[in-house]
Design an enzyme around this catalytic site. Structure first.
Site, short mmCIF file in Angstrom:
data_model
loop_
_atom_site.label_atom_id
_atom_site.label_comp_id
_atom_site.label_asym_id
_atom_site.label_seq_id
_atom_site.Cartn_x
_atom_site.Cartn_y
_atom_site.Cartn_z
N ASP A 1 0.86 -1.18 0.00
CA ASP A 1 0.00 0.00 0.00
C ASP A 1 0.90 1.24 0.00
OD1 ASP A 1 -2.49 1.36 0.22
OD2 ASP A 1 -2.40 1.34 2.39
N PHE B 1 -10.34 -0.25 -0.53
CA PHE B 1 -10.03 -1.08 0.62
C PHE B 1 -10.56 -2.49 0.36
CE2 PHE B 1 -10.36 -2.91 4.84
CZ PHE B 1 -9.12 -2.57 5.36
#
Ligand code: 5GP
Ligand code: MG
Length: 181
Positions: A101, A154
């Site tokens: 990420d 997400f």
């Protein structure tokens, strides 16, 4: 919140098989040295379980370590805590994580392994969210092996959680209603 499939289990299975063959090829460049995999818990538990069984080599070491930067939320907290990192002096190490990420977690683990005397450190992630990468010491981290590049959403499932939930889902799913900052 309703998890919506993004990458189905069958696609994951196929890609993990390919990654296993790629990794066997990468390890073959270092004959005589037993490769060491360091899997980062908790999120990588499904991925690494499937991945190690797809790497056609006669021998490797598998260690587990724990790295956390989210602490129950959906936003990387910026500080990374690492527990139980094995000693990998002189080893050819492959760090396996669920998702890349911001890059802070992998950067911290790779730095700690180098500081601990690893001969070579490479990285493998199931998912890559390049849109969210931040420079760490001026460098934007890239994983050596990536399963899938995904958009800035997400995701949960196949080991990834939201506060402990949804890890058991066989597909990687987008979790609607979770904002990422
Ligand atoms: P980074 O340090 O690269 O920002 O964060 C990596 C870690 O954050 C991953 O190992 C994972 O635990 C968590 N993470 C990042 N993005 C997501 C996501 O979309 N879903 C879930 N469940 N965890 C994520
Ligand atoms: Mg993680």
């Amino acid at each position: 919140m309703n998890p919506v499939p993004l990458i189905r289990a069958a696609r994951i299975r196929g890609r993990v098989r390919q990654l296993g063959r790629e990794l066997a090829g990468a390890f073959a460049g270092n004959p005589g040295r037993v490769p060491a995999i360091v899997a980062l818990l908790d999120g990588s538990f499904c991925f690494v379980a499937d991945l190690v069984r797809a790497i056609p080599v006669p021998d490797l070491r598998l260690h587990f370590a724990r790295a956390a930067s989210y602490h129950g939320g959906t936003v990387s907290s910026g500080s990374v805590t690492i527990d139980a990192l094995p000693s990998c002096v002189g080893a050819d190490v492959l760090v396996v994580d669920d998702i890349l990420d911001t890059g802070r977690t992998l950067a911290a683990v790779v730095a700690a392994l180098h500081a601990g005397g690893a001969a070579r450190v490479r990285t493998c992630v199931l998912l890559d969210k390049p849109a969210r990468r931040v420079p760490v010491d001026g460098v934007r981290l890239r994983a050596d092996f990536v399963g899938f590049t995904i958009p800035d959403r997400f995701v949960v499932g196949y080991g990834l959680d939201h506060d402990g939930r949804y890890r058991h889902l066989p597909d990687v799913c987008v979790l609607d209603g979770v904002a990422i900052a």
